[in-house]
Design an enzyme around this catalytic site. Structure first.
Site, mmCIF file in Angstrom:
data_model
loop_
_atom_site.group_PDB
_atom_site.id
_atom_site.type_symbol
_atom_site.label_atom_id
_atom_site.label_comp_id
_atom_site.label_asym_id
_atom_site.label_seq_id
_atom_site.Cartn_x
_atom_site.Cartn_y
_atom_site.Cartn_z
ATOM 1 N N HIS A 270 -0.995 10.794 -0.824
ATOM 2 C CA HIS A 270 -0.606 9.910 -1.926
ATOM 3 C C HIS A 270 -0.005 10.768 -3.041
ATOM 4 O O HIS A 270 0.032 11.994 -2.940
ATOM 5 C CB HIS A 270 -1.832 9.171 -2.466
ATOM 6 C CG HIS A 270 -2.531 8.341 -1.430
ATOM 7 N ND1 HIS A 270 -3.803 7.862 -1.602
ATOM 8 C CD2 HIS A 270 -2.126 7.905 -0.215
ATOM 9 C CE1 HIS A 270 -4.165 7.162 -0.547
ATOM 10 N NE2 HIS A 270 -3.164 7.186 0.324
ATOM 11 N N ASP B 43 2.210 3.146 3.216
ATOM 12 C CA ASP B 43 1.113 4.105 3.154
ATOM 13 C C ASP B 43 0.795 4.699 4.521
ATOM 14 O O ASP B 43 0.785 5.919 4.693
ATOM 15 C CB ASP B 43 -0.141 3.435 2.598
ATOM 16 C CG ASP B 43 -1.267 4.436 2.488
ATOM 17 O OD1 ASP B 43 -1.157 5.340 1.643
ATOM 18 O OD2 ASP B 43 -2.241 4.347 3.263
ATOM 19 N N SER C 155 -6.589 4.076 -2.186
ATOM 20 C CA SER C 155 -6.806 2.647 -1.967
ATOM 21 C C SER C 155 -8.124 2.151 -2.535
ATOM 22 O O SER C 155 -8.208 1.038 -3.034
ATOM 23 C CB SER C 155 -6.814 2.331 -0.471
ATOM 24 O OG SER C 155 -5.552 2.483 0.066
ATOM 25 N N HIS D 238 1.676 8.586 5.551
ATOM 26 C CA HIS D 238 0.658 9.604 5.867
ATOM 27 C C HIS D 238 1.005 10.418 7.112
ATOM 28 O O HIS D 238 0.413 11.466 7.340
ATOM 29 C CB HIS D 238 -0.705 8.949 6.101
ATOM 30 C CG HIS D 238 -1.451 8.592 4.853
ATOM 31 N ND1 HIS D 238 -1.716 9.499 3.848
ATOM 32 C CD2 HIS D 238 -2.023 7.424 4.453
ATOM 33 C CE1 HIS D 238 -2.417 8.894 2.887
ATOM 34 N NE2 HIS D 238 -2.606 7.640 3.231
ATOM 35 N N ASP E 18 -0.961 -0.173 -4.790
ATOM 36 C CA ASP E 18 -2.239 0.429 -5.182
ATOM 37 C C ASP E 18 -2.134 1.896 -5.582
ATOM 38 O O ASP E 18 -3.027 2.431 -6.225
ATOM 39 C CB ASP E 18 -3.286 0.242 -4.071
ATOM 40 C CG ASP E 18 -2.877 0.909 -2.762
ATOM 41 O OD1 ASP E 18 -1.677 1.187 -2.551
ATOM 42 O OD2 ASP E 18 -3.774 1.135 -1.933
ATOM 43 N N HIS E 19 -1.068 2.548 -5.183
ATOM 44 C CA HIS E 19 -0.829 3.965 -5.517
ATOM 45 C C HIS E 19 0.458 4.374 -4.828
ATOM 46 O O HIS E 19 0.967 3.634 -3.981
ATOM 47 C CB HIS E 19 -1.970 4.884 -5.030
ATOM 48 C CG HIS E 19 -2.287 4.692 -3.586
ATOM 49 N ND1 HIS E 19 -1.487 5.174 -2.577
ATOM 50 C CD2 HIS E 19 -3.279 4.015 -2.964
ATOM 51 C CE1 HIS E 19 -1.982 4.812 -1.410
ATOM 52 N NE2 HIS E 19 -3.065 4.092 -1.612
ATOM 53 N N ARG F 236 -16.454 8.436 -0.707
ATOM 54 C CA ARG F 236 -15.722 7.173 -0.514
ATOM 55 C C ARG F 236 -16.296 6.401 0.676
ATOM 56 O O ARG F 236 -16.619 6.975 1.717
ATOM 57 C CB ARG F 236 -14.238 7.450 -0.321
ATOM 58 C CG ARG F 236 -13.464 6.198 0.030
ATOM 59 C CD ARG F 236 -11.997 6.337 -0.185
ATOM 60 N NE ARG F 236 -11.266 5.460 0.706
ATOM 61 C CZ ARG F 236 -9.962 5.289 0.681
ATOM 62 N NH1 ARG F 236 -9.236 5.931 -0.225
ATOM 63 N NH2 ARG F 236 -9.369 4.498 1.537
ATOM 64 N N ASP G 72 -4.783 14.063 2.894
ATOM 65 C CA ASP G 72 -4.821 14.098 1.435
ATOM 66 C C ASP G 72 -4.385 15.467 0.925
ATOM 67 O O ASP G 72 -4.276 15.679 -0.290
ATOM 68 C CB ASP G 72 -6.246 13.805 0.931
ATOM 69 C CG ASP G 72 -6.732 12.461 1.441
ATOM 70 O OD1 ASP G 72 -5.896 11.560 1.600
ATOM 71 O OD2 ASP G 72 -7.939 12.316 1.699
ATOM 72 N N ASP H 237 0.839 -1.195 0.000
ATOM 73 C CA ASP H 237 0.000 0.000 0.000
ATOM 74 C C ASP H 237 0.878 1.250 0.000
ATOM 75 O O ASP H 237 1.771 1.389 0.832
ATOM 76 C CB ASP H 237 -0.926 -0.015 1.225
ATOM 77 C CG ASP H 237 -2.236 0.689 0.932
ATOM 78 O OD1 ASP H 237 -2.206 1.913 0.709
ATOM 79 O OD2 ASP H 237 -3.274 0.015 0.915
ATOM 80 N N LYS I 6 -6.305 -1.968 6.911
ATOM 81 C CA LYS I 6 -6.323 -2.226 5.463
ATOM 82 C C LYS I 6 -7.093 -3.492 5.118
ATOM 83 O O LYS I 6 -7.081 -3.915 3.955
ATOM 84 C CB LYS I 6 -4.875 -2.354 4.944
ATOM 85 C CG LYS I 6 -4.037 -1.090 5.057
ATOM 86 C CD LYS I 6 -4.448 -0.023 4.056
ATOM 87 C CE LYS I 6 -3.565 1.203 4.156
ATOM 88 N NZ LYS I 6 -4.027 2.305 3.288
HETATM 89 O O1 LIG Z 1 -6.321 6.803 4.853
HETATM 90 C C1 LIG Z 1 -7.122 7.014 3.930
HETATM 91 O O2 LIG Z 1 -8.339 7.069 4.079
HETATM 92 C C2 LIG Z 1 -6.587 7.241 2.534
HETATM 93 C C3 LIG Z 1 -6.125 8.663 2.431
HETATM 94 O O3 LIG Z 1 -7.185 9.530 2.601
HETATM 95 O O4 LIG Z 1 -5.529 6.362 2.271
HETATM 96 P P1 LIG Z 1 -5.798 4.994 1.473
HETATM 97 O O5 LIG Z 1 -6.482 5.382 0.205
HETATM 98 O O6 LIG Z 1 -4.432 4.439 1.224
HETATM 99 O O7 LIG Z 1 -6.624 4.133 2.329
HETATM 100 MN MN LIG Z 2 -3.728 2.591 -0.366
HETATM 101 MN MN LIG Z 3 -3.260 6.027 2.066
#
Ligand SMILES: O=C(O)[C@@H](CO)OP(=O)(O)O
Ligand SMILES: [Mn+2]
Ligand SMILES: [Mn+2]
Length: 558
Positions: free
Chosen positions: A500, A430, A81, A434, A471-472, A286, A171, A28, A361
């Site tokens: 990201h 990841d 993600s 962050h 994934d990114h 999301r 973000d 990740d 995750k």
């Molecule tokens: O933590 C999350 O919600 C996102 C960033 O906003 O990260 P990820 O897409 O890797 O889950």
């Molecule tokens: Mn991710």
């Molecule tokens: Mn992330």
């Protein structure tokens, strides 16, 4: 296509055998970028991932993981993600929530749908509450969508509006919440000029208030509930701007972790608790970080925390967040219909699947992978294991997270020979990326590399195949840059990038079970994450369905 009409039978691959165990490893937040001091993947000791790269171009390549390649509105949108794992699992590119909400707002259809009509029933006598992430990050929500929704609601009869903000800093740059609050306050002032009583009512940082996921820590949602619904928080302010500025200075919280606060009137009373007869919209598109609050707002019977008061409200999500739970039952925009995912096909074709990650995750390799659907397709064929994540810490404190435990579970699953596909997400690069803590992120990347080694060793032992991808991007670039790529300075300092990135991600294939003639094709130069599903199906000995994005591999005669 209704699922009952789907022909699930996959054609045999003309050249590739069945029955080889395939490990699918998703790192990740692991992108590919030039080596420099802000590239933690480069700085970290990562001998396994480095050695995979030596296999280029036949066994290692890059794939796109951001923007339109994963169904986002534009190529300025970084990957994330949700869209990444959706693409990896579904093998096709679906217009994602961000885009669908844009379209519904642009056409005005959002205001004609069932969801909006439902919340509108409260406009005459109740308050409209909007709860969600306040930024232009575009991963979970977008400020311009909130602005259009506010304007549209005002024009359509909302008399009293309360916004419950969640500050970002994940973000988007830390500290940017101040600017977003200012923008929102301007919009609310304009609404007030038009006679709508519109204000910010509460707030808090996204990682500390409301936006938990996969039931990692219900306290996070409870803190939000107390402020948003009950109007209670120990931090009380007369304006959100003051709240954000003061809380950033003392207790020196960053945007992601601002403590919950409520806005109070001259008498010290909260200006916007949620009460019977009100309407509530959770404005994130999301899903993962909205499922828990959606449950708390929607479920009559609920035992995750003491709600104290459960108001009778008209609640709608920006989207439907869980297609299987049908949660929430009202929503403003229909979600992407991610159907016929590779997981569902493979299960129908006898592929026994094991999936594992730690809590933060876990849903990525299950829920997102399967098209935002929780649960098994066939419990006899699948096993999903969740390793509990550490709770109540920022992950720079424990940068190794549960990588080792995830790898051990994957190793054991592979060695058990009970599974044909063993799929994991390794969260480190990841989650620690962050935090913006460069030293910790370097440790995180090494931990992920160690975990990959353990899984590849197991694949070696059973004569299997591996697919290692991501994934990114995230940890490969930890600094905000100008258009030319130079670190952007502010008051003489670089600005740490917690978000990201737009970078591509690697994909590597190999293992003793990989047929000798298999290599990456040269004719899909723009391949992205959505091309991975067909690739994995091939490695299981099947052709992918014809409407899947093309496979990345070919088999040449040696
Ligand atoms: O933590 C999350 O919600 C996102 C960033 O906003 O990260 P990820 O897409 O890797 O889950
Ligand atoms: Mn991710
Ligand atoms: Mn992330």
């Amino acid at each position: 296509m209704a699922n009952s009409a789907v022909s699930w039978k996959l054609l045999d691959h003309p050249k590739l055998p069945k029955g080889k165990p395939v490990a699918v490893i998703v790192l990740d937040g692991w992108g590919e970028a030039n080596p420099n001091e802000y590239n933690c993947i480069h700085t970290a000791e990562t001998p396994v991932m480095d050695s995979l790269k030596q296999g280029a171009p036949d066994k290692w390549r890059l794939v796109k993981a951001h923007g339109t390649a994963v169904g986002l509105p534009s190529d300025d949108d970084m990957g994330n993600s949700e869209v990444g794992h959706n693409a990896l699992g579904a093998g096709r590119i679906f217009a994602q929530g961000a885009k669908l909400v844009d379209l519904a707002l642009a056409s005005g259809k959002i205001f004609e749908g069932e969801g909006f009509k439902y919340i509108k029933e409260s406009f005459e006598t109740g308050t409209l509450h909007l709860i969600g992430l306040l930024s232009d990050g575009g991963v979970h929500s977008r400020l311009d969508q909130l602005q259009l929704l506010l304007k549209g609601a005002g024009e359509r009869g909302a008399k009293r509006i309360r916004v419950h903000i969640l500050t970002d800093g994940r973000d988007v740059l830390d500290g940017s919440s101040i600017g977003f609050v200012e923008t929102l306050e301007n919009d609310l002032a304009k609404l007030r000029e038009k006679g709508v009583d519109a204000r910010i009512a509460s707030g808090g940082g996204r990682m500390y208030v409301t936006m938990d996921r996969y039931e990692n820590d219900w306290n996070v949602v409870k803190r939000g509930w107390d402020a948003q619904v009950l109007g209670e928080a120990s931090h009380k302010f007369s304006s959100a701007l003051e709240a954000v500025k003061k809380l950033r200075a003392e207790p020196k919280a960053n945007d992601q972790y601002l403590p919950p606060f409520v806005i109070v009137d001259e008498n010290g009373k909260s200006v916007g608790p949620i009460v019977d007869g009100d309407a509530v919209v959770t404005l994130n598109f999301r899903a993962d970080r909205m499922v828990m609050i959606a449950k708390s707002l929607e479920y009559e019977n609920f035992d995750k925390f003491d709600r104290v008061r459960y108001p009778k409200i008209h609640y709608a999500g920006m989207l439907e967040y869980d297609g299987e739970l049908k949660l929430p039952s009202h929503y403003l925009v229909s979600p992407p219909e991610i159907d016929r995912t590779s997981g569902e096909y493979l299960v129908h074709n006898g592929v026994r699947t094991f999936a594992c990650s730690e809590t933060v995750k876990f849903g990525h390799v299950t829920f997102f992978w399967n098209g935002n659907r929780s649960g098994y397709f066939n419990p006899q064929m699948e096993e999903y294991i969740e390793i509990p994540s550490d709770v109540g810490i920022t992950f720079n404190v424990q940068p190794k997270m549960k990588a080792l435990q995830i790898a051990e579970k994957a190793r054991d699953a592979i060695l058990s020979r009970k599974f044909d596909q063993v799929r994991v997400n390794l969260p480190n690069s990841d989650m620690v990326g962050h935090t913006g803590d460069i030293e910790a992120t370097v440790v995180a990347c090494k931990a992920a590399d160690d975990a990959v080694k353990m899984i590849l060793d197991a694949i070696e032992q059973v004569g299997g195949i591996y697919v290692v991808t991501a994934d990114h991007g995230n940890a490969e670039d930890m600094v905000k840059r100008d258009k030319s790529g130079k670190p952007l300075l502010k008051n003489g300092n670089v600005q740490i990038l917690t978000s990201h990135t737009l970078e591509p991600v690697p994909i590597a294939i190999g293992g003793p079970g990989l047929s000798p003639g298999v290599r990456f094709r040269k004719d899909v130069p723009n391949g992205g994450l959505a091309n991975v599903a067909a690739t994995v199906m091939n490695l299981h000995g099947f052709e992918a369905p014809s409407d899947y994005e093309p496979t990345l591999i070919e088999v040449v005669d040696n």
